[in-house]
Design a protein around this motif. Sequence first.
Motif, short mmCIF file in Angstrom:
data_model
loop_
_atom_site.label_atom_id
_atom_site.label_comp_id
_atom_site.label_asym_id
_atom_site.label_seq_id
_atom_site.Cartn_x
_atom_site.Cartn_y
_atom_site.Cartn_z
N ALA A 225 37.25 -7.17 50.70
CA ALA A 225 37.84 -6.34 51.40
C ALA A 225 37.86 -6.76 52.96
CB ALA A 225 37.10 -5.26 51.45
N ASP A 226 37.06 -7.59 53.46
CA ASP A 226 37.06 -8.01 54.80
C ASP A 226 38.03 -9.06 54.88
OD1 ASP A 226 34.02 -9.98 54.94
OD2 ASP A 226 35.63 -9.80 53.23
N GLY A 227 39.02 -9.41 53.91
CA GLY A 227 40.00 -10.38 54.22
C GLY A 227 39.24 -11.96 54.24
N GLN A 228 40.16 -12.79 54.84
CA GLN A 228 39.83 -14.04 54.88
C GLN A 228 38.49 -14.39 55.75
OE1 GLN A 228 42.94 -16.39 53.83
NE2 GLN A 228 43.73 -14.95 52.63
N VAL A 229 38.08 -15.66 55.46
CA VAL A 229 36.80 -15.88 56.06
C VAL A 229 37.28 -17.09 57.05
CG1 VAL A 229 34.40 -17.04 55.93
CG2 VAL A 229 35.11 -15.15 54.30
N SER A 230 36.83 -17.11 58.48
CA SER A 230 37.36 -18.00 59.08
C SER A 230 36.25 -19.26 58.71
CB SER A 230 36.80 -17.70 60.57
OG SER A 230 37.99 -16.64 61.04
N ARG A 231 36.72 -20.57 59.09
CA ARG A 231 36.11 -21.64 58.89
C ARG A 231 35.19 -21.87 59.81
NH1 ARG A 231 39.42 -26.64 56.40
NH2 ARG A 231 37.24 -27.25 55.75
N ARG A 232 34.22 -22.58 59.97
CA ARG A 232 33.29 -22.77 61.10
C ARG A 232 33.41 -24.15 61.64
NH1 ARG A 232 29.52 -18.68 61.45
NH2 ARG A 232 29.62 -17.50 59.46
N GLY A 233 34.13 -24.80 62.30
CA GLY A 233 34.08 -26.09 63.14
C GLY A 233 33.64 -27.07 62.42
N LEU A 234 33.93 -28.40 63.01
CA LEU A 234 33.32 -29.57 62.40
C LEU A 234 32.06 -29.83 62.74
CD1 LEU A 234 36.25 -31.96 63.22
CD2 LEU A 234 35.52 -31.23 60.84
N ASP B 78 37.53 -16.59 49.31
CA ASP B 78 36.89 -15.31 48.69
C ASP B 78 35.36 -15.38 48.82
OD1 ASP B 78 35.82 -13.25 47.30
OD2 ASP B 78 36.84 -13.55 45.25
N ALA B 79 34.86 -14.87 50.15
CA ALA B 79 33.45 -15.15 50.47
C ALA B 79 32.76 -14.55 49.18
CB ALA B 79 33.15 -14.41 51.62
N SER B 80 33.10 -13.69 48.41
CA SER B 80 32.20 -12.81 47.49
C SER B 80 32.02 -13.58 46.01
CB SER B 80 32.55 -11.50 47.21
OG SER B 80 33.84 -11.57 46.29
N LEU B 81 32.68 -14.59 46.19
CA LEU B 81 32.67 -15.44 44.83
C LEU B 81 31.13 -16.15 44.80
CD1 LEU B 81 33.98 -16.89 42.31
CD2 LEU B 81 34.88 -18.69 44.00
N SER B 82 30.70 -16.13 43.39
CA SER B 82 29.38 -16.69 43.19
C SER B 82 29.50 -17.28 41.65
CB SER B 82 28.05 -15.69 43.15
OG SER B 82 28.50 -14.71 42.21
N TYR B 83 28.89 -18.09 41.61
CA TYR B 83 28.65 -18.72 40.10
C TYR B 83 27.29 -18.87 39.67
CZ TYR B 83 32.82 -21.38 41.59
OH TYR B 83 34.22 -21.77 41.79
N PRO B 84 26.95 -18.46 38.53
CA PRO B 84 25.46 -18.49 37.73
C PRO B 84 24.96 -19.78 37.99
CG PRO B 84 27.34 -18.47 36.06
CD PRO B 84 28.13 -18.23 37.45
N PHE B 85 23.61 -19.92 37.99
CA PHE B 85 23.07 -20.98 37.96
C PHE B 85 22.46 -21.34 36.65
CE2 PHE B 85 18.59 -22.83 38.24
CZ PHE B 85 18.69 -23.78 38.60
N TYR B 86 22.05 -20.27 35.76
CA TYR B 86 21.49 -20.48 34.49
C TYR B 86 22.64 -20.43 33.46
CZ TYR B 86 16.93 -19.26 36.78
OH TYR B 86 15.90 -19.28 37.54
N GLY B 87 22.38 -21.20 32.61
CA GLY B 87 23.36 -21.32 31.33
C GLY B 87 24.62 -21.94 31.43
N GLY B 88 25.41 -22.21 30.49
CA GLY B 88 26.64 -22.78 30.74
C GLY B 88 26.44 -24.40 30.15
N GLY B 89 25.37 -24.92 29.74
CA GLY B 89 25.34 -26.05 29.48
C GLY B 89 25.33 -27.15 30.57
#
Length: 456
Positions: free
Chosen positions: A45-54, A89-100
């Motif tokens: 909802a808060d839109g795009q996330v700015s990248r943080r400098g080099l 998408d700042a809310s995107l997360s991946y699971p740590f457990y499972g999946g092989g």
Amino acid sequence: MTDAPHSQGDAERGEGREHGDGVTAQGAAPSDAGARSPETRHSPADGQVSRRGLFAMGAGGLAVGALAGVGGTLGAQALAPKDQGEAVDASLSYPFYGGGHQAGIRTEPQRHCVYMTFDVDPGSTANDLESLFARWSAGIAQLMQGRPVGLVQPPRPGAVPQDTGEAADLSPNALTVTLGLGPGIFDDRFGLSAKRPALLKHLPDLPSDNLQKELTGGDLSLQACAEDPQVAYHAIRDLARMGRGTVSTRWTVMGFGRASAGANQTTPRNLMGFKDGTRNIRSDDEFRDFVWVDGGPSWMSGGTYQVARKIQMNIEIWDADRIGDQQTVFGRTKSEGAPLSGTKEFDTPDFAKTVHGEHVIAQNSHVALAAHENNGGVKILRRSYNYTDGINQYGQLDAGLLFIAYMNDPAHFVTLQKRLGSYDRLNEYISHIGSAIFAVPPAPEPGHFLAEKLFG
């Protein structure tokens, strides 16, 4: 650097992705994981996330700071709110457990990476290692869901915070953390030599090597990738902190501007301005044949091998070269990224094509030497990043490529690099100054931890 087949994010099967303000329980896949296309992204909802400098990264530790006055192109890339039209998408997360398989290998490459290697402290035991892997696994599971590893603000004024806090207000940002075990884990220190994978050996001397001792080797590696550099930095910082007393940092690189791509991602460019990783591994069959380990010690089944190289570029010398020669060196056009024998980026290179008796793609070009057609079909998965260390002692730009690759047999990398290191015209402009190899165990199941079977 190699020109391996283009990575598509249909690759994300078995690694699940999660979206939304809330997160699922550790290790649990979202209920619609089987139905949703792995390439689907939802904008927060808060839109795009700015990248943080080099960020400048010193070899001896994390020296973080914006790179000022070092070229408009790099600055613009670092500060742009999105890469090549791709929303974050700042809310995107991946699971740590499972999946092989551990996340951060077949995962769609994120924009930023912090890569750190460690040495096990003298006097540490196998029990200390087992405890560290258990604690790191619990911490990584929390971090990948955007949660702290402990209290950021303890209730007692005299208490030390368990989490350093710099990511407290930031979302998961697709963070993945991937653990690797170096050959030294299987020496006579920990009684684990019988469980060493037969293929895990120190890399041989290669013709491209100009290695610096302080940038080479390591008992363990952690690769943290995220869409926000501070999220990746926070993960490595807190995991390194958790390891104190058992491991010490050896060398590290902060990467930006990915040099490999997944689904819905255009092929990125390296700091020489050329598209990088066009022909990366992409299909299930290729991952099965060239990336995932099938067999060997049970603790490695479903894992892979990681090779990391720090490749310094002589950028200012390269910048003075004429475009025709630059394209001959790579074997591709600079803007489109097409092989010189074709017109579009994904045209299959024709290495036999000649004009007036000369090969259209020079036989000592980077593309020709790296192509699987010219290496007995050998392929490796690229997951590289650009890096900068600011200015060197000569007052020139100090930057290059953090080359990270995954494969089910390290001999595949050696085969490619022997050819590239011996004949590649690109060697006039690059130097391999850092190197390491690691065995990467599979992902743990819920209630277990990374490399747990190693200690059984």
